[in-house]
Write a protein that holds these residues in place. Structure first.
Motif, PDB file in Angstrom:
ATOM      1  N   GLN A 270       0.839  -1.205   0.000  1.00 19.34           N
ATOM      2  CA  GLN A 270       0.000   0.000   0.000  1.00 19.34           C
ATOM      3  C   GLN A 270       0.872   1.252   0.000  1.00 19.34           C
ATOM      4  OE1 GLN A 270      -2.515  -1.102   3.373  1.00 19.34           O
ATOM      5  NE2 GLN A 270      -4.291  -1.026   1.998  1.00 19.34           N
ATOM      6  N   ARG A 271       1.956   1.213   0.773  1.00 19.64           N
ATOM      7  CA  ARG A 271       2.864   2.356   0.811  1.00 19.64           C
ATOM      8  C   ARG A 271       3.511   2.571  -0.560  1.00 19.64           C
ATOM      9  NH1 ARG A 271       7.916   3.495   1.055  1.00 19.64           N
ATOM     10  NH2 ARG A 271       8.694   1.376   1.280  1.00 19.64           N
ATOM     11  N   LEU A 272       3.909   1.482  -1.206  1.00 22.70           N
ATOM     12  CA  LEU A 272       4.552   1.594  -2.517  1.00 22.70           C
ATOM     13  C   LEU A 272       3.573   2.036  -3.612  1.00 22.70           C
ATOM     14  CD1 LEU A 272       6.818  -1.588  -2.415  1.00 22.70           C
ATOM     15  CD2 LEU A 272       7.576   0.792  -2.353  1.00 22.70           C
ATOM     16  N   LEU A 273       2.309   1.643  -3.478  1.00 24.96           N
ATOM     17  CA  LEU A 273       1.302   1.990  -4.481  1.00 24.96           C
ATOM     18  C   LEU A 273       0.657   3.357  -4.243  1.00 24.96           C
ATOM     19  CD1 LEU A 273      -0.422  -1.485  -4.864  1.00 24.96           C
ATOM     20  CD2 LEU A 273       0.981  -0.327  -6.575  1.00 24.96           C
ATOM     21  N   GLN A 274       0.921   3.965  -3.116  1.00 25.13           N
ATOM     22  CA  GLN A 274       0.294   5.247  -2.770  1.00 25.13           C
ATOM     23  C   GLN A 274       0.523   6.337  -3.825  1.00 25.13           C
ATOM     24  OE1 GLN A 274      -1.824   5.194  -0.226  1.00 25.13           O
ATOM     25  NE2 GLN A 274      -2.482   7.164  -1.026  1.00 25.13           N
ATOM     26  N   PRO A 275       1.734   6.484  -4.386  1.00 24.02           N
ATOM     27  CA  PRO A 275       1.904   7.497  -5.447  1.00 24.02           C
ATOM     28  C   PRO A 275       0.996   7.258  -6.652  1.00 24.02           C
ATOM     29  CG  PRO A 275       4.035   6.786  -4.632  1.00 24.02           C
ATOM     30  CD  PRO A 275       3.007   5.889  -4.007  1.00 24.02           C
ATOM     31  N   PHE A 276       0.734   6.000  -6.978  1.00 23.84           N
ATOM     32  CA  PHE A 276      -0.184   5.674  -8.069  1.00 23.84           C
ATOM     33  C   PHE A 276      -1.593   6.180  -7.736  1.00 23.84           C
ATOM     34  CE2 PHE A 276      -3.190   2.417  -9.793  1.00 23.84           C
ATOM     35  CZ  PHE A 276      -3.113   2.798 -11.114  1.00 23.84           C
ATOM     36  N   GLY A 277      -2.022   5.971  -6.502  1.00 22.40           N
ATOM     37  CA  GLY A 277      -3.333   6.470  -6.070  1.00 22.40           C
ATOM     38  C   GLY A 277      -3.408   7.989  -6.118  1.00 22.40           C
ATOM     39  N   GLU A 278      -2.316   8.638  -5.763  1.00 16.53           N
ATOM     40  CA  GLU A 278      -2.281  10.100  -5.804  1.00 16.53           C
ATOM     41  C   GLU A 278      -2.388  10.619  -7.229  1.00 16.53           C
ATOM     42  OE1 GLU A 278       1.293  11.108  -3.715  1.00 16.53           O
ATOM     43  OE2 GLU A 278       0.495  10.401  -1.785  1.00 16.53           O
ATOM     44  N   VAL A 279      -1.754   9.930  -8.165  1.00 15.03           N
ATOM     45  CA  VAL A 279      -1.860  10.311  -9.574  1.00 15.03           C
ATOM     46  C   VAL A 279      -3.304  10.180 -10.047  1.00 15.03           C
ATOM     47  CG1 VAL A 279      -1.210   9.641 -11.927  1.00 15.03           C
ATOM     48  CG2 VAL A 279       0.535   9.800 -10.162  1.00 15.03           C
ATOM     49  N   LEU A 280      -3.979   9.123  -9.632  1.00 12.32           N
ATOM     50  CA  LEU A 280      -5.373   8.919 -10.026  1.00 12.32           C
ATOM     51  C   LEU A 280      -6.290   9.998  -9.457  1.00 12.32           C
ATOM     52  CD1 LEU A 280      -5.696   5.041  -9.670  1.00 12.32           C
ATOM     53  CD2 LEU A 280      -5.530   6.363 -11.772  1.00 12.32           C
ATOM     54  N   THR A 281      -6.037  10.404  -8.228  1.00 11.14           N
ATOM     55  CA  THR A 281      -6.882  11.456  -7.635  1.00 11.14           C
ATOM     56  C   THR A 281      -6.528  12.823  -8.193  1.00 11.14           C
ATOM     57  OG1 THR A 281      -5.402  11.605  -5.725  1.00 11.14           O
ATOM     58  CG2 THR A 281      -7.343  10.209  -5.497  1.00 11.14           C
TER      59      THR A 281
ATOM     60  N   ASP B  38     -11.973   9.484  -7.130  1.00  5.32           N
ATOM     61  CA  ASP B  38     -11.908  10.333  -5.938  1.00  5.32           C
ATOM     62  C   ASP B  38     -11.018   9.639  -4.907  1.00  5.32           C
ATOM     63  OD1 ASP B  38     -13.429   8.491  -4.407  1.00  5.32           O
ATOM     64  OD2 ASP B  38     -15.303   9.442  -5.004  1.00  5.32           O
ATOM     65  N   ALA B  39     -10.714  10.316  -3.819  1.00  4.65           N
ATOM     66  CA  ALA B  39      -9.752   9.807  -2.836  1.00  4.65           C
ATOM     67  C   ALA B  39     -10.194   8.465  -2.244  1.00  4.65           C
ATOM     68  CB  ALA B  39      -9.532  10.833  -1.738  1.00  4.65           C
ATOM     69  N   ALA B  40     -11.485   8.319  -1.947  1.00  3.26           N
ATOM     70  CA  ALA B  40     -11.978   7.072  -1.350  1.00  3.26           C
ATOM     71  C   ALA B  40     -11.849   5.912  -2.329  1.00  3.26           C
ATOM     72  CB  ALA B  40     -13.430   7.232  -0.911  1.00  3.26           C
ATOM     73  N   GLN B  41     -12.174   6.154  -3.605  1.00  4.12           N
ATOM     74  CA  GLN B  41     -12.050   5.109  -4.618  1.00  4.12           C
ATOM     75  C   GLN B  41     -10.591   4.717  -4.833  1.00  4.12           C
ATOM     76  OE1 GLN B  41     -14.024   7.233  -7.789  1.00  4.12           O
ATOM     77  NE2 GLN B  41     -15.845   5.912  -7.654  1.00  4.12           N
ATOM     78  N   ALA B  42      -9.711   5.715  -4.845  1.00  3.08           N
ATOM     79  CA  ALA B  42      -8.285   5.445  -5.030  1.00  3.08           C
ATOM     80  C   ALA B  42      -7.740   4.624  -3.862  1.00  3.08           C
ATOM     81  CB  ALA B  42      -7.506   6.739  -5.182  1.00  3.08           C
ATOM     82  N   ASP B  43      -8.152   4.963  -2.643  1.00  2.00           N
ATOM     83  CA  ASP B  43      -7.700   4.197  -1.472  1.00  2.00           C
ATOM     84  C   ASP B  43      -8.179   2.752  -1.541  1.00  2.00           C
ATOM     85  OD1 ASP B  43      -6.373   6.386  -0.469  1.00  2.00           O
ATOM     86  OD2 ASP B  43      -7.993   6.954   0.914  1.00  2.00           O
ATOM     87  N   LEU B  44      -9.426   2.557  -1.967  1.00  2.00           N
ATOM     88  CA  LEU B  44      -9.971   1.209  -2.095  1.00  2.00           C
ATOM     89  C   LEU B  44      -9.214   0.425  -3.171  1.00  2.00           C
ATOM     90  CD1 LEU B  44     -12.086  -0.892  -1.279  1.00  2.00           C
ATOM     91  CD2 LEU B  44     -13.591   0.107  -3.008  1.00  2.00           C
ATOM     92  N   LEU B  45      -8.940   1.078  -4.299  1.00  2.00           N
ATOM     93  CA  LEU B  45      -8.197   0.435  -5.374  1.00  2.00           C
ATOM     94  C   LEU B  45      -6.809   0.024  -4.899  1.00  2.00           C
ATOM     95  CD1 LEU B  45      -7.939  -0.414  -8.358  1.00  2.00           C
ATOM     96  CD2 LEU B  45      -7.082   1.888  -8.827  1.00  2.00           C
ATOM     97  N   ILE B  46      -6.136   0.911  -4.195  1.00  2.00           N
ATOM     98  CA  ILE B  46      -4.792   0.612  -3.676  1.00  2.00           C
ATOM     99  C   ILE B  46      -4.858  -0.555  -2.698  1.00  2.00           C
ATOM    100  CG2 ILE B  46      -2.889   1.516  -2.281  1.00  2.00           C
ATOM    101  CD1 ILE B  46      -3.084   2.595  -5.183  1.00  2.00           C
TER     102      ILE B  46
END
Length: 178
Positions: free
Chosen positions: A4-15, A21-29
């Motif tokens: 999750q820590r390593l994928l967090q930048p990917f989630g930030e790019v998506l948001t 949105d942030a909740a969807q990105a967190d769920l995806l990660i």
């Protein structure tokens, strides 16, 4: 988790790009993190197998021209393995969590193995039918454009080949060069 820590930048790019949105990105990660170890293992497995197949092809070019082609067309995992794979894959699809992570990773590896058998089936059937090489080009193009779906379809073909033996059921075309 570490994934999750390593994928967090990917989630930030998506948001940041308003894809999610942030909740969807967190769920995806969170979901992706649960599969990453298995996906990494499957990737390493496929790299090793493709390296082995490449080495075998080179060896066949030197000592047995055309031998690799017929060997690859006959590639088949043991039928008993398919019976063992069924419950593992069923439990993987159900989506068990917690202490069942190892089973999920094994399911991803089994998909990779049966994907290779599915590719062998596709090549073997195309050769037995004397099909135009364009069919295989289309298959690899589909793998490039819709990888997840095409991999799963080929893995399903590979798994069911354990019981139906598609290559033995296909009549050889007169155009076949084997």
């Amino acid at each position: 988790s570490e994934w999750q820590r390593l994928l967090q930048p990917f989630g930030e790019v998506l948001t940041d790009s308003d894809v999610l949105d942030a909740a969807q990105a967190d769920l995806l990660i969170e979901v992706l993190a649960g599969w990453m170890t298995g996906v990494l293992a499957a990737g390493l497995f496929l790299q090793l197998v493709f390296g082995l197949l490449l080495a075998r092809w080179w060896q066949a070019l030197l000592y047995n021209p055309g031998g690799f082609r017929s060997e690859f067309h006959q590639l088949r995992l043991p039928p008993a393995m398919a019976w063992l794979a069924l419950p593992v894959l069923a439990l993987t699809v159900i989506g068990l969590s917690g202490d069942w992570e190892l089973l999920r990773y094994l399911g991803v590896l089994l998909v990779a193995a049966y994907f290779l058998q599915g590719l062998a089936v596709a090549h073997g059937v195309a050769a037995r039918r004397g099909a135009h090489p364009g069919w295989l080009v289309a298959l690899y193009l589909l793998l490039f454009l819709a990888m997840a779906h095409a991999v799963m379809a080929l893995a399903a073909v590979g798994l069911t080949d354990a019981w139906f033996d598609y290559r033995a059921r296909i009549k050889t075309s007169g155009r076949n060069q084997d």
